[in-house]
Scaffold this motif. Sequence first.
Motif, mmCIF file in Angstrom:
data_model
loop_
_atom_site.group_PDB
_atom_site.id
_atom_site.type_symbol
_atom_site.label_atom_id
_atom_site.label_comp_id
_atom_site.label_asym_id
_atom_site.label_seq_id
_atom_site.Cartn_x
_atom_site.Cartn_y
_atom_site.Cartn_z
ATOM 1 N N ARG A 85 0.835 -1.197 0.000
ATOM 2 C CA ARG A 85 0.000 0.000 0.000
ATOM 3 C C ARG A 85 0.869 1.245 0.000
ATOM 4 O O ARG A 85 1.813 1.374 0.790
ATOM 5 N N GLU A 86 0.541 2.188 -0.890
ATOM 6 C CA GLU A 86 1.339 3.396 -1.005
ATOM 7 C C GLU A 86 1.405 4.163 0.306
ATOM 8 O O GLU A 86 2.436 4.723 0.674
ATOM 9 N N VAL A 87 0.281 4.174 1.047
ATOM 10 C CA VAL A 87 0.242 4.936 2.300
ATOM 11 C C VAL A 87 1.261 4.413 3.300
ATOM 12 O O VAL A 87 1.838 5.191 4.080
ATOM 13 N N GLU A 88 1.523 3.099 3.294
ATOM 14 C CA GLU A 88 2.511 2.521 4.212
ATOM 15 C C GLU A 88 3.917 2.987 3.834
ATOM 16 O O GLU A 88 4.725 3.335 4.705
ATOM 17 N N LYS A 89 4.221 2.979 2.556
ATOM 18 C CA LYS A 89 5.546 3.419 2.100
ATOM 19 C C LYS A 89 5.764 4.887 2.442
ATOM 20 O O LYS A 89 6.823 5.276 2.961
ATOM 21 N N ILE A 90 4.755 5.698 2.132
ATOM 22 C CA ILE A 90 4.876 7.129 2.385
ATOM 23 C C ILE A 90 5.057 7.408 3.872
ATOM 24 O O ILE A 90 5.901 8.215 4.271
ATOM 25 N N ALA A 91 4.269 6.724 4.702
ATOM 26 C CA ALA A 91 4.371 6.940 6.149
ATOM 27 C C ALA A 91 5.759 6.576 6.659
ATOM 28 O O ALA A 91 6.347 7.307 7.468
ATOM 29 N N ALA A 92 6.298 5.444 6.193
ATOM 30 C CA ALA A 92 7.626 5.015 6.642
ATOM 31 C C ALA A 92 8.694 6.020 6.215
ATOM 32 O O ALA A 92 9.583 6.372 7.004
ATOM 33 N N LEU A 93 8.604 6.499 4.992
ATOM 34 C CA LEU A 93 9.590 7.465 4.497
ATOM 35 C C LEU A 93 9.452 8.805 5.209
ATOM 36 O O LEU A 93 10.452 9.437 5.563
ATOM 37 N N ASP A 94 8.226 9.239 5.435
ATOM 38 C CA ASP A 94 8.018 10.507 6.132
ATOM 39 C C ASP A 94 8.497 10.450 7.576
ATOM 40 O O ASP A 94 8.900 11.469 8.155
ATOM 41 N N LEU A 95 8.464 9.267 8.175
ATOM 42 C CA LEU A 95 8.948 9.119 9.553
ATOM 43 C C LEU A 95 10.466 9.072 9.635
ATOM 44 O O LEU A 95 11.033 9.201 10.718
ATOM 45 N N GLY A 96 11.128 8.880 8.488
ATOM 46 C CA GLY A 96 12.584 8.919 8.505
ATOM 47 C C GLY A 96 13.299 7.749 7.870
ATOM 48 O O GLY A 96 14.528 7.694 7.894
ATOM 49 N N ALA A 97 12.558 6.784 7.300
ATOM 50 C CA ALA A 97 13.231 5.707 6.572
ATOM 51 C C ALA A 97 13.926 6.296 5.350
ATOM 52 O O ALA A 97 13.456 7.283 4.769
ATOM 53 N N ASN A 98 15.041 5.698 4.959
ATOM 54 C CA ASN A 98 15.799 6.196 3.822
ATOM 55 C C ASN A 98 15.339 5.607 2.500
ATOM 56 O O ASN A 98 15.484 6.230 1.445
ATOM 57 N N ASP A 99 14.805 4.391 2.548
ATOM 58 C CA ASP A 99 14.415 3.712 1.315
ATOM 59 C C ASP A 99 13.518 2.544 1.684
ATOM 60 O O ASP A 99 13.343 2.231 2.872
ATOM 61 N N TYR A 100 12.937 1.891 0.686
ATOM 62 C CA TYR A 100 12.142 0.703 0.942
ATOM 63 C C TYR A 100 12.311 -0.285 -0.204
ATOM 64 O O TYR A 100 12.587 0.098 -1.347
ATOM 65 N N VAL A 101 12.181 -1.547 0.115
ATOM 66 C CA VAL A 101 12.221 -2.628 -0.865
ATOM 67 C C VAL A 101 11.040 -3.538 -0.571
ATOM 68 O O VAL A 101 10.813 -3.914 0.578
ATOM 69 N N GLU A 102 10.280 -3.879 -1.602
ATOM 70 C CA GLU A 102 9.109 -4.718 -1.410
ATOM 71 C C GLU A 102 9.466 -6.199 -1.454
ATOM 72 O O GLU A 102 10.332 -6.617 -2.219
ATOM 73 N N LYS A 103 8.799 -6.978 -0.602
ATOM 74 C CA LYS A 103 8.873 -8.429 -0.685
ATOM 75 C C LYS A 103 7.853 -8.902 -1.722
ATOM 76 O O LYS A 103 6.755 -8.371 -1.778
ATOM 77 N N PRO A 104 8.180 -9.899 -2.543
ATOM 78 C CA PRO A 104 9.474 -10.559 -2.658
ATOM 79 C C PRO A 104 10.475 -9.645 -3.361
ATOM 80 O O PRO A 104 10.079 -8.768 -4.119
ATOM 81 N N PHE A 105 11.745 -9.855 -3.098
ATOM 82 C CA PHE A 105 12.771 -8.963 -3.626
ATOM 83 C C PHE A 105 13.957 -9.778 -4.133
ATOM 84 O O PHE A 105 14.159 -10.931 -3.761
#
Length: 228
Positions: A85-105
């Motif tokens: 879900r886009e909202v999860e990615k955005i929330a994580a990045l806005d909180l300070g995560a530097n990047d994200y990778v989706e499973k499976p990867f």
Amino acid sequence: MNENRILVVDDEPQIQRFLHPALTASGYDVISAATAADAERLIATSAPDLVILDLGLPDKDGKEVIKTVRAFSEVPIIVLSARDREVEKIAALDLGANDYVEKPFGIGELLARVRTALRQKVAGTSVPSRFESNGLVVDMVKRVVTLRGEAVHLTRKEYQLLVHLVLHPGLVVTHRHLLASIWGAAHVEDLHYLRVFVGQLRAKIEEDPNHPHFIRTEPGVGYRFIAE
């Protein structure tokens, strides 16, 4: 062999069994945690150089871990999650995560993101005076942009947008971050501003704006500048 220590936070044993040897083979010192509590303790006591963090932890949501950690550490955090879900990615990045990778990867993609995040850490918070990649040069002292030796004439907003992207090469920059930084906090929902200016910028620096090389779209989340 490098000496970077990576903390893998995931409660799935199969992910730990997959990542530990792959990261070790790439020369990293790997430590592990299966809960948010252990992750926060190890980040505080073991000083990892990078954290790979699953969001679906048994005792606390991974986004809460990011929020807690950012109160005392700037360690790079790569979110590793099955949540698409886009909202999860955005929330994580806005909180300070530097990047994200989706499973499976793919391990190759993850290792590339790890190297990028670690390079950013080594660079620190200082702003470079010059950026160069694949024929594109951004001189941040003279405020001049050239592409394969030819001057690129950018508006003030286009230049600001390009600088924000090249200062985070290889990492996703959210819509909200770009809008707040360039247009101000009152415009964080005005995505049409951003889409228009990204389109204008691509028209000036991309060989084929419909198949961009430099500025990649992360659907619903933001943009990623691809540097070589």
